[in-house]
Every structure is written in C-alpha cells, then in structure tokens.
Motif scaffolding. Structure first.
Motif, PDB file in Angstrom:
ATOM      1  N   SER A   1       0.737  -1.241   0.149  1.00 15.93           N
ATOM      2  CA  SER A   1      -0.037  -0.187   0.000  1.00 15.93           C
ATOM      3  C   SER A   1       0.809   1.219  -0.021  1.00 15.93           C
ATOM      4  CB  SER A   1      -0.864   0.123   1.271  1.00 15.93           C
ATOM      5  OG  SER A   1      -0.156  -0.035   2.208  1.00 15.93           O
ATOM      6  N   ASN A   2       2.185   1.154  -0.031  1.00 14.74           N
ATOM      7  CA  ASN A   2       3.095   2.254   0.201  1.00 14.74           C
ATOM      8  C   ASN A   2       2.661   3.201   1.468  1.00 14.74           C
ATOM      9  OD1 ASN A   2       4.531   1.705  -2.168  1.00 14.74           O
ATOM     10  ND2 ASN A   2       3.012   2.350  -3.587  1.00 14.74           N
ATOM     11  N   ILE A   3       2.357   2.618   2.495  1.00 12.33           N
ATOM     12  CA  ILE A   3       2.398   3.205   3.755  1.00 12.33           C
ATOM     13  C   ILE A   3       3.468   2.687   4.384  1.00 12.33           C
ATOM     14  CG2 ILE A   3       0.692   3.619   5.619  1.00 12.33           C
ATOM     15  CD1 ILE A   3      -1.662   2.853   3.850  1.00 12.33           C
ATOM     16  N   ASP A   4       4.187   3.616   5.504  1.00 13.62           N
ATOM     17  CA  ASP A   4       5.234   3.408   6.047  1.00 13.62           C
ATOM     18  C   ASP A   4       4.830   2.435   7.288  1.00 13.62           C
ATOM     19  OD1 ASP A   4       5.278   5.325   9.073  1.00 13.62           O
ATOM     20  OD2 ASP A   4       4.041   6.024   7.289  1.00 13.62           O
ATOM     21  N   TYR A   5       5.694   1.486   7.624  1.00 16.37           N
ATOM     22  CA  TYR A   5       5.667   0.416   8.444  1.00 16.37           C
ATOM     23  C   TYR A   5       4.985   0.967   9.895  1.00 16.37           C
ATOM     24  CZ  TYR A   5       6.587  -3.757  11.340  1.00 16.37           C
ATOM     25  OH  TYR A   5       6.489  -4.798  12.226  1.00 16.37           O
ATOM     26  N   GLU A   6       5.371   2.086  10.475  1.00 17.90           N
ATOM     27  CA  GLU A   6       4.938   2.459  11.767  1.00 17.90           C
ATOM     28  C   GLU A   6       3.257   2.913  11.665  1.00 17.90           C
ATOM     29  OE1 GLU A   6       6.578   2.005  14.613  1.00 17.90           O
ATOM     30  OE2 GLU A   6       8.222   1.235  13.334  1.00 17.90           O
ATOM     31  N   THR A   7       3.002   3.463  10.489  1.00 15.65           N
ATOM     32  CA  THR A   7       1.786   3.972  10.428  1.00 15.65           C
ATOM     33  C   THR A   7       0.636   2.602  10.534  1.00 15.65           C
ATOM     34  OG1 THR A   7       1.992   5.761   9.177  1.00 15.65           O
ATOM     35  CG2 THR A   7      -0.025   5.237   8.898  1.00 15.65           C
ATOM     36  N   VAL A   8       1.060   1.767   9.713  1.00 13.85           N
ATOM     37  CA  VAL A   8       0.210   0.449   9.406  1.00 13.85           C
ATOM     38  C   VAL A   8       0.337  -0.294  10.757  1.00 13.85           C
ATOM     39  CG1 VAL A   8      -0.031  -2.052   8.489  1.00 13.85           C
ATOM     40  CG2 VAL A   8       0.854   0.200   7.105  1.00 13.85           C
ATOM     41  N   LYS A   9       1.304  -0.285  11.669  1.00 14.88           N
ATOM     42  CA  LYS A   9       1.433  -0.943  12.870  1.00 14.88           C
ATOM     43  C   LYS A   9       0.435  -0.082  14.009  1.00 14.88           C
ATOM     44  CE  LYS A   9       4.668  -2.360  16.459  1.00 14.88           C
ATOM     45  NZ  LYS A   9       3.758  -2.927  17.216  1.00 14.88           N
ATOM     46  N   LEU A  10       0.676   1.287  13.803  1.00 11.10           N
ATOM     47  CA  LEU A  10      -0.416   2.077  14.886  1.00 11.10           C
ATOM     48  C   LEU A  10      -1.825   1.577  14.568  1.00 11.10           C
ATOM     49  CD1 LEU A  10      -0.506   4.274  16.688  1.00 11.10           C
ATOM     50  CD2 LEU A  10      -0.991   5.894  14.848  1.00 11.10           C
ATOM     51  N   VAL A  11      -2.166   1.441  13.225  1.00 10.72           N
ATOM     52  CA  VAL A  11      -3.568   1.047  12.660  1.00 10.72           C
ATOM     53  C   VAL A  11      -3.878  -0.405  13.312  1.00 10.72           C
ATOM     54  CG1 VAL A  11      -5.123   0.246  11.208  1.00 10.72           C
ATOM     55  CG2 VAL A  11      -3.626   2.431  10.868  1.00 10.72           C
ATOM     56  N   PHE A  12      -2.920  -1.382  13.341  1.00  3.72           N
ATOM     57  CA  PHE A  12      -3.202  -2.590  13.962  1.00  3.72           C
ATOM     58  C   PHE A  12      -3.232  -2.503  15.290  1.00  3.72           C
ATOM     59  CE2 PHE A  12      -2.468  -4.860   9.877  1.00  3.72           C
ATOM     60  CZ  PHE A  12      -2.726  -6.083  10.402  1.00  3.72           C
ATOM     61  N   ASP A  13      -2.331  -1.883  16.121  1.00  2.00           N
ATOM     62  CA  ASP A  13      -2.496  -1.453  17.359  1.00  2.00           C
ATOM     63  C   ASP A  13      -3.706  -1.068  18.018  1.00  2.00           C
ATOM     64  OD1 ASP A  13       0.040  -2.842  17.673  1.00  2.00           O
ATOM     65  OD2 ASP A  13       1.227  -1.203  17.971  1.00  2.00           O
ATOM     66  N   THR A  14      -4.024   0.030  17.238  1.00  4.92           N
ATOM     67  CA  THR A  14      -5.296   0.495  17.772  1.00  4.92           C
ATOM     68  C   THR A  14      -6.518  -0.459  17.389  1.00  4.92           C
ATOM     69  OG1 THR A  14      -4.434   2.673  17.053  1.00  4.92           O
ATOM     70  CG2 THR A  14      -6.636   2.765  17.238  1.00  4.92           C
ATOM     71  N   CYS A  15      -6.504  -1.031  16.611  1.00  4.61           N
ATOM     72  CA  CYS A  15      -7.772  -2.046  16.326  1.00  4.61           C
ATOM     73  C   CYS A  15      -7.503  -2.954  17.553  1.00  4.61           C
ATOM     74  CB  CYS A  15      -7.360  -2.671  14.981  1.00  4.61           C
ATOM     75  SG  CYS A  15      -8.685  -3.852  14.673  1.00  4.61           S
ATOM     76  N   GLU A  16      -6.478  -3.558  17.836  1.00  2.00           N
ATOM     77  CA  GLU A  16      -6.485  -4.654  18.895  1.00  2.00           C
ATOM     78  C   GLU A  16      -6.714  -3.974  20.098  1.00  2.00           C
ATOM     79  OE1 GLU A  16      -3.403  -7.686  20.524  1.00  2.00           O
ATOM     80  OE2 GLU A  16      -2.404  -5.769  19.720  1.00  2.00           O
ATOM     81  N   SER A  17      -6.459  -2.657  20.398  1.00  2.00           N
ATOM     82  CA  SER A  17      -6.747  -1.906  21.858  1.00  2.00           C
ATOM     83  C   SER A  17      -8.639  -1.832  21.734  1.00  2.00           C
ATOM     84  CB  SER A  17      -6.343  -0.663  21.837  1.00  2.00           C
ATOM     85  OG  SER A  17      -6.742  -0.020  22.920  1.00  2.00           O
ATOM     86  N   ILE A  18      -8.893  -1.412  20.591  1.00  2.00           N
ATOM     87  CA  ILE A  18     -10.385  -1.416  20.616  1.00  2.00           C
ATOM     88  C   ILE A  18     -11.119  -2.595  20.613  1.00  2.00           C
ATOM     89  CG2 ILE A  18     -12.496  -0.882  18.897  1.00  2.00           C
ATOM     90  CD1 ILE A  18     -10.713   1.210  17.558  1.00  2.00           C
ATOM     91  N   LEU A  19     -10.768  -3.762  20.159  1.00  2.00           N
ATOM     92  CA  LEU A  19     -11.390  -5.129  19.979  1.00  2.00           C
ATOM     93  C   LEU A  19     -11.250  -5.529  21.754  1.00  2.00           C
ATOM     94  CD1 LEU A  19     -12.515  -7.510  18.906  1.00  2.00           C
ATOM     95  CD2 LEU A  19     -10.000  -8.309  18.562  1.00  2.00           C
ATOM     96  N   ILE A  20     -10.253  -5.352  22.388  1.00  2.00           N
ATOM     97  CA  ILE A  20      -9.987  -5.699  23.741  1.00  2.00           C
ATOM     98  C   ILE A  20     -10.779  -4.976  24.479  1.00  2.00           C
ATOM     99  CG2 ILE A  20      -8.341  -5.769  25.839  1.00  2.00           C
ATOM    100  CD1 ILE A  20      -6.094  -6.641  23.649  1.00  2.00           C
ATOM    101  N   ASN A  21     -10.756  -3.648  24.194  1.00  2.00           N
ATOM    102  CA  ASN A  21     -11.756  -2.792  25.175  1.00  2.00           C
ATOM    103  C   ASN A  21     -13.125  -3.166  25.080  1.00  2.00           C
ATOM    104  OD1 ASN A  21      -9.711  -1.490  26.549  1.00  2.00           O
ATOM    105  ND2 ASN A  21      -9.595  -0.119  24.962  1.00  2.00           N
ATOM    106  N   ASP A  22     -13.634  -3.490  23.804  1.00  2.00           N
ATOM    107  CA  ASP A  22     -14.976  -3.698  23.541  1.00  2.00           C
ATOM    108  C   ASP A  22     -15.526  -5.139  24.263  1.00  2.00           C
ATOM    109  OD1 ASP A  22     -15.473  -1.415  22.554  1.00  2.00           O
ATOM    110  OD2 ASP A  22     -15.596  -1.940  20.499  1.00  2.00           O
ATOM    111  N   ILE A  23     -14.446  -6.136  24.116  1.00  2.00           N
ATOM    112  CA  ILE A  23     -14.836  -7.547  24.338  1.00  2.00           C
ATOM    113  C   ILE A  23     -14.791  -7.386  25.944  1.00  2.00           C
ATOM    114  CG2 ILE A  23     -13.657  -9.675  24.894  1.00  2.00           C
ATOM    115  CD1 ILE A  23     -12.872  -9.594  22.041  1.00  2.00           C
TER     116      ILE A  23
END
Length: 106
Positions: free
Chosen positions: A19-41
């Motif tokens: 996607s030509n997006i830097d690694y840290e930005t993609v990692k931030l999206v993954f970490d944010t998604c995981e945080s949302i998932l855990i908090n909602d569960i």
C-alpha cells in the motif's frame, strides 16, 4: 508438507509494502484495532454480547458464560465454575468458498 506462519509483523510489512504506507503507520492502525477489540470485549456481560467483524467473512464473537454449580459424580464434591467471557472466531462458508475457488472462476 511445509507450514507457513505469518506473524503480525510480517503481515504489517506486507501491507506496508503493497500500500506504500510506512510500517509505523500500519503498525499504529493494527495496535489501535487490537486495543479497541480488547476494550469492547471486556464490556461483554450477561446483558451484552459482541460480534466484531474483522473482514468481510471473518468475525470474532464474544458471549457471557455465567457461573455454574456442578457435582462431581465420583466424589460428590461441589464444583463451582466461574463466569467468564467466551470468545470465538468465525469464518463464513462464503469466505471459505472464495478462498477455495479455482483460478479463473468467478
């Protein structure tokens, strides 16, 4: 038979490259998604269940399992199982068919 294991870091790297997006930005999206998932569960209770759609065809379901009193048949000892959140990943049949399509099929 060889097994392929794709770690989260490898997946983030592939997404970053394709996607030509830097690694840290993609990692931030993954970490944010995981945080949302855990908090909602963690909010799941007797009155609230959760279905979290990860992709089209892949979801995570969480339901409350109440505590239960059981009796051991051999010792007649009372066993109390604590209440907990049951989490299950689901893949739809449609998604499985999509993955198993032969090349050239629509």
């Amino acid at each position: 038979m060889n097994d392929i294991h794709i770690s989260q870091e490898m997946l983030i790297g592939k997404i970053s490259k394709l996607s030509n997006i830097d690694y840290e930005t993609v990692k931030l999206v993954f970490d944010t998604c995981e945080s949302i998932l855990i908090n909602d569960i963690k909010k799941v209770s007797e009155n609230l269940s959760l279905s979290f759609k990860i992709f089209s065809g892949i979801s995570i379901d969480a339901k409350w399992k109440p505590s239960k009193n059981q009796l051991n048949n051999l010792t007649h000892e009372k066993i109390i199982s604590e209440s907990k959140i049951m989490i299950k990943a689901n893949i739809t049949k449609c998604y499985k068919r999509k993955i198993n399509k032969k090349k050239g099929e629509k």
